[in-house]
Write a protein that holds these residues in place. Structure first.
Motif, mmCIF file in Angstrom:
data_model
loop_
_atom_site.group_PDB
_atom_site.id
_atom_site.type_symbol
_atom_site.label_atom_id
_atom_site.label_comp_id
_atom_site.label_asym_id
_atom_site.label_seq_id
_atom_site.Cartn_x
_atom_site.Cartn_y
_atom_site.Cartn_z
ATOM 1 N N VAL A 147 0.852 -1.191 0.000
ATOM 2 C CA VAL A 147 0.000 0.000 0.000
ATOM 3 C C VAL A 147 0.886 1.238 0.000
ATOM 4 N N ASP A 148 0.782 2.031 -1.050
ATOM 5 C CA ASP A 148 1.565 3.269 -1.149
ATOM 6 C C ASP A 148 3.054 3.027 -0.890
ATOM 7 N N GLY A 149 3.559 1.949 -1.452
ATOM 8 C CA GLY A 149 4.978 1.654 -1.325
ATOM 9 C C GLY A 149 5.387 1.028 -0.004
ATOM 10 N N GLN A 150 4.404 0.678 0.852
ATOM 11 C CA GLN A 150 4.687 0.052 2.140
ATOM 12 C C GLN A 150 4.229 -1.407 2.118
ATOM 13 N N VAL A 151 5.057 -2.301 2.658
ATOM 14 C CA VAL A 151 4.699 -3.719 2.770
ATOM 15 C C VAL A 151 3.945 -3.913 4.085
ATOM 16 N N VAL A 152 2.686 -4.359 3.991
ATOM 17 C CA VAL A 152 1.804 -4.431 5.148
ATOM 18 C C VAL A 152 1.419 -5.891 5.414
ATOM 19 N N VAL A 153 1.471 -6.302 6.695
ATOM 20 C CA VAL A 153 1.090 -7.660 7.097
ATOM 21 C C VAL A 153 0.157 -7.567 8.309
ATOM 22 N N PRO A 154 -0.566 -8.640 8.644
ATOM 23 C CA PRO A 154 -1.390 -8.625 9.845
ATOM 24 C C PRO A 154 -0.542 -8.388 11.096
ATOM 25 N N ALA A 155 -1.087 -7.647 12.047
ATOM 26 C CA ALA A 155 -0.351 -7.341 13.269
ATOM 27 C C ALA A 155 0.007 -8.605 14.049
ATOM 28 N N SER A 156 -0.809 -9.649 13.885
ATOM 29 C CA SER A 156 -0.573 -10.888 14.646
ATOM 30 C C SER A 156 0.360 -11.855 13.945
ATOM 31 N N ALA A 157 0.855 -11.516 12.762
ATOM 32 C CA ALA A 157 1.710 -12.439 12.010
ATOM 33 C C ALA A 157 2.950 -12.804 12.826
ATOM 34 N N GLY A 158 3.154 -14.097 13.022
ATOM 35 C CA GLY A 158 4.293 -14.578 13.794
ATOM 36 C C GLY A 158 3.947 -14.991 15.213
ATOM 37 N N LEU A 159 2.709 -14.669 15.665
ATOM 38 C CA LEU A 159 2.318 -15.073 17.009
ATOM 39 C C LEU A 159 1.903 -16.530 17.030
#
Length: 285
Positions: free
Chosen positions: A273-285
């Protein structure tokens, strides 16, 4: 809506996000009938191809149907890829690279409880087998060939379109992993997990797409890289685990050689999004 599916023998399992999960459209063409539709028709769902994750992909085989319309001198090869389990023959999903953002799981392969469609659409009736009875309700629509209304438009008309899980996520449910330019094309980069997590994440950028995985080998759970950001082989063709030499495909995280062959890295939904890589906040939990 997240859909989980599998073949009958269990060798292949998959999951995918579907903004259009209602099993409403029945296709009566001879291809659907012979490859998947024991009742004379098949039902495809609409899903987001970027979210498709497969376990046991080595057992998946692809079939391109032969098409011959009236007046054609010879049959031609359909560009649509029909994916089946090569062991038990279960039909799994259909993909066509003319519409690369879409994938169409067969409703019959889905294990998740699907919502009941308030009405149905019956298509390709010009090719229906004579023995097949069309069980149409009072609101159902019938078409001799393809309808003008797409799967997405049907859901929107009836107010049933969900939007993908990633599209609905709020800022509180997501976090920015990095800028897209921080991951070089053909390269990889590691990141810490969210607060409270014991494992990190890593991202690989290849052919213009970003793939994000949990940094944990499915064999024994160790981080993959020997040194910071060293997730790829020297030719940058596969992801490697430094502990036991396992190699994983970049596009889906499936292990192709090593002690955990056939298993897969845990994939993380990702969007740019607008040059930013976005993932779920819980990714890795």
């Amino acid at each position: 809506m997240r859909l989980e599916g599998s073949c009958q023998c269990g060798a292949v399992k998959f999951r995918v996000e579907s903004p259009h999960p209602y099993p409403y459209q029945r296709c009566y063409c001879s291809i659907c009938r012979k490859t998947q539709g024991g009742g004379g028709y098949a039902i495809n769902l609409g899903a987001d191809n970027a979210t498709l994750r497969v376990t046991g992909r080595q057992h998946v085989t692809v079939y391109h149907a032969r098409l011959k319309d009236p007046g054609d001198a010879r049959a031609h090869r359909s560009p649509a890829e029909r994916h089946f389990c090569g062991i038990c023959g279960s039909a799994l999903w259909l993909y066509d690279d003319r519409w690369p953002k879409l994938v169409h799981p067969f409703a019959s392969a889905i294990d998740t409880d699907l919502p009941a469609a308030p009405e149905s659409t019956h298509i390709m009736l010009a090719f229906k087998a004579p023995w097949v009875a069309v069980e149409a309700g009072p609101k159902d629509r019938r078409h001799q060939r393809y309808p003008e209304e797409s799967i997405a438009e049907w859901h929107a008309r009836l107010g049933l379109a969900e939007g993908s899980v990633m599209e609905q996520a709020t800022e509180a449910e997501e976090r920015i992993l990095c800028r897209l330019e921080d991951i070089p094309e053909g390269g990889a980069k590691g990141f810490p997990g969210p607060p409270g997590s014991f494992v990190g994440l890593f991202a690989v950028r290849k052919d213009g797409r970003v793939h994000v995985y949990v940094n944990s080998c499915p064999h024994i759970g160790l981080p993959l890289e020997p040194l910071p950001d060293r997730f790829l082989d020297p030719r940058k063709q596969v992801i490697i685990c430094s502990a036991h030499g396992a190699r994983f495909r970049i596009e889906d995280g499936v292990c192709v050689t090593g002690p955990c062959i056939g298993e897969a890295l845990e994939a993380v939904p990702v969007r740019v999004v607008d040059g930013q890589v976005v993932v779920p906040a819980s990714a890795g939990l």
